[in-house]
Design an enzyme around this catalytic site. Structure first.
Site, mmCIF file in Angstrom:
data_model
loop_
_atom_site.group_PDB
_atom_site.id
_atom_site.type_symbol
_atom_site.label_atom_id
_atom_site.label_comp_id
_atom_site.label_asym_id
_atom_site.label_seq_id
_atom_site.Cartn_x
_atom_site.Cartn_y
_atom_site.Cartn_z
ATOM 1 N N SER A 6 0.851 -1.192 0.000
ATOM 2 C CA SER A 6 0.000 0.000 0.000
ATOM 3 C C SER A 6 0.884 1.240 0.000
ATOM 4 O O SER A 6 1.641 1.471 0.952
ATOM 5 C CB SER A 6 -0.875 0.009 1.256
ATOM 6 N N HIS A 64 -8.379 0.948 -3.725
ATOM 7 C CA HIS A 64 -9.250 0.799 -2.551
ATOM 8 C C HIS A 64 -9.922 2.147 -2.275
ATOM 9 O O HIS A 64 -9.282 3.078 -1.786
ATOM 10 C CB HIS A 64 -8.380 0.347 -1.361
ATOM 11 N N MET A 66 -12.028 4.512 -0.318
ATOM 12 C CA MET A 66 -12.627 4.826 0.982
ATOM 13 C C MET A 66 -13.294 6.183 0.838
ATOM 14 O O MET A 66 -12.844 7.196 1.392
ATOM 15 C CB MET A 66 -11.536 4.825 2.068
ATOM 16 N N GLY A 140 -8.541 4.273 7.254
ATOM 17 C CA GLY A 140 -8.210 5.692 7.407
ATOM 18 C C GLY A 140 -6.729 5.959 7.585
ATOM 19 O O GLY A 140 -6.226 6.965 7.111
ATOM 20 N N PHE A 141 -6.045 5.039 8.271
ATOM 21 C CA PHE A 141 -4.641 5.297 8.579
ATOM 22 C C PHE A 141 -3.812 4.018 8.510
ATOM 23 O O PHE A 141 -4.314 2.939 8.813
ATOM 24 C CB PHE A 141 -4.507 5.903 9.984
ATOM 25 N N GLY A 142 -2.550 4.182 8.147
ATOM 26 C CA GLY A 142 -1.610 3.072 8.206
ATOM 27 C C GLY A 142 -1.088 2.921 9.623
ATOM 28 O O GLY A 142 -1.375 3.759 10.494
ATOM 29 N N GLY A 143 -0.343 1.861 9.855
ATOM 30 C CA GLY A 143 0.360 1.700 11.125
ATOM 31 C C GLY A 143 -0.474 1.256 12.308
ATOM 32 O O GLY A 143 -0.037 1.382 13.454
ATOM 33 N N ASP A 169 -6.422 -6.168 4.822
ATOM 34 C CA ASP A 169 -5.748 -4.867 4.746
ATOM 35 C C ASP A 169 -5.698 -4.253 6.139
ATOM 36 O O ASP A 169 -6.741 -3.995 6.739
ATOM 37 C CB ASP A 169 -6.548 -3.976 3.774
ATOM 38 N N GLY A 170 -4.471 -4.035 6.629
ATOM 39 C CA GLY A 170 -4.282 -3.371 7.911
ATOM 40 C C GLY A 170 -3.502 -4.224 8.892
ATOM 41 O O GLY A 170 -3.919 -5.341 9.217
ATOM 42 N N GLY A 171 -2.343 -3.710 9.298
ATOM 43 C CA GLY A 171 -1.558 -4.379 10.334
ATOM 44 C C GLY A 171 -0.866 -5.653 9.893
ATOM 45 O O GLY A 171 -0.518 -6.502 10.726
ATOM 46 N N GLY A 191 1.357 -1.901 4.202
ATOM 47 C CA GLY A 191 1.926 -0.562 4.053
ATOM 48 C C GLY A 191 3.203 -0.422 4.841
ATOM 49 O O GLY A 191 4.316 -0.550 4.317
HETATM 50 C C1 DX5 Z 1 -5.947 1.771 5.808
HETATM 51 C C2 DX5 Z 1 -5.517 1.428 4.402
HETATM 52 C C3 DX5 Z 1 -4.400 0.468 4.323
HETATM 53 C C4 DX5 Z 1 -3.110 0.936 4.957
HETATM 54 C C5 DX5 Z 1 -2.468 -0.241 5.598
HETATM 55 O O1 DX5 Z 1 -7.145 2.454 5.763
HETATM 56 O O2 DX5 Z 1 -6.599 0.878 3.679
HETATM 57 O O3 DX5 Z 1 -4.171 0.035 2.975
HETATM 58 O O4 DX5 Z 1 -2.199 1.499 4.060
HETATM 59 O O5 DX5 Z 1 -1.354 0.160 6.287
HETATM 60 P P1 DX5 Z 1 -0.574 -0.777 7.320
HETATM 61 O O6 DX5 Z 1 -0.078 -1.966 6.544
HETATM 62 O O7 DX5 Z 1 0.493 0.091 7.830
HETATM 63 O O8 DX5 Z 1 -1.580 -1.191 8.374
HETATM 64 ZN ZN ZN Z 2 -6.257 -0.099 1.708
#
Ligand code: DX5
Ligand code: ZN
Length: 214
Positions: A6, A64, A66, A140-143, A169-171, A191
């Site tokens: 991502s 994706h 959102m 909404g956010f990575g990490g 997707d996520g974590g 990501g």
């Molecule tokens: C979150 C995004 C993800 C995000 C994942 O809303 O849809 O694609 O980039 O990031 P990580 O891998 O850091 O959780």
């Molecule tokens: Zn995503």
């Protein structure tokens, strides 16, 4: 298992080169997170940016959305070169119309569901879908941290339709990717664990190795 880095965690000032770097480092798909500041409390970029980076790789673009009104902006993303388009079941557009628009544009349709959305809500659409995206964090956010309890949704989807692709997707990191692989996940979005790694190729390889540890 396929890996879709991502670009949300990439260096946005070098987005084209970051896409190319992921291609060279073994990404299967490129995951592009589109946020409108309404559906999720964050903003990223739109179709012109997707189009601008399209020429940096031949790998599939996994877009994706959102955003509140995916159907309204669908023509733009299809024209920009999206190959797989995920829209949220919780968004405002009619799911059947949105799926039809994606197919009419020559792309593959997917529905994404947020952690609080029961998996039963997506079941009526499975026969029309290429993929379901099970969010393993609040979008909404990575990490953020991986929600392992979402794997029940993955198992339910695979039980209902074994040939449906299921993405999470996520974590995702090398440990949580094992949990995902055990549940039957086909594509992991990652990501932070790829972009913040010193060596992205090693990071992608480590995620792919998760499949062999299941
Ligand atoms: C979150 C995004 C993800 C995000 C994942 O809303 O849809 O694609 O980039 O990031 P990580 O891998 O850091 O959780
Ligand atoms: Zn995503």
């Amino acid at each position: 298992m396929l890996i879709a880095p991502s670009v949300l965690s990439s260096d946005f000032s070098q987005l084209g080169n970051e896409v190319k770097r992921m291609d060279i480092c073994g990404a299967d798909w490129i995951h592009l997170d589109i946020m409108d500041g309404h559906f999720v409390p964050n903003l990223t970029f739109g179709a012109p940016v997707v189009q601008a980076v399209r020429k940096f790789t031949d790998k599939p673009f996994d877009v994706h959305l959102m955003i509140d009104e995916p159907l309204r902006y669908m023509p733009d993303f299809l024209k920009a070169g999206a190959d797989i388009v995920s829209f949220h079941l919780e968004a405002q557009s009619d799911p059947r119309e949105t799926i039809a628009a994606i197919r009419a544009g020559g792309a593959k349709p997917a529905i994404a569901i947020k952690p609080k959305t029961p998996v039963e809500e997506v079941l009526p659409y499975l026969d029309d879908l290429y993929m379901v995206l099970v969010m393993t964090v609040e979008p909404g956010f990575g990490g953020q941290s991986f929600m392992a309890d979402m794997m029940e949704k993955v198992r339910a989807l695979k039980a209902k339709k074994p040939d449906l692709l299921v993405q999470v997707d996520g974590g995702i990191n090398p440990q949580t990717a094992v949990t995902a692989a055990q549940a039957g996940v086909d594509i992991c979005v990652a990501g932070t664990s790829v972009f913040k790694a010193e060596d992205a190729r090693e990071a992608i390889d480590a995620l792919k190795a998760a499949d062999e540890q299941k």
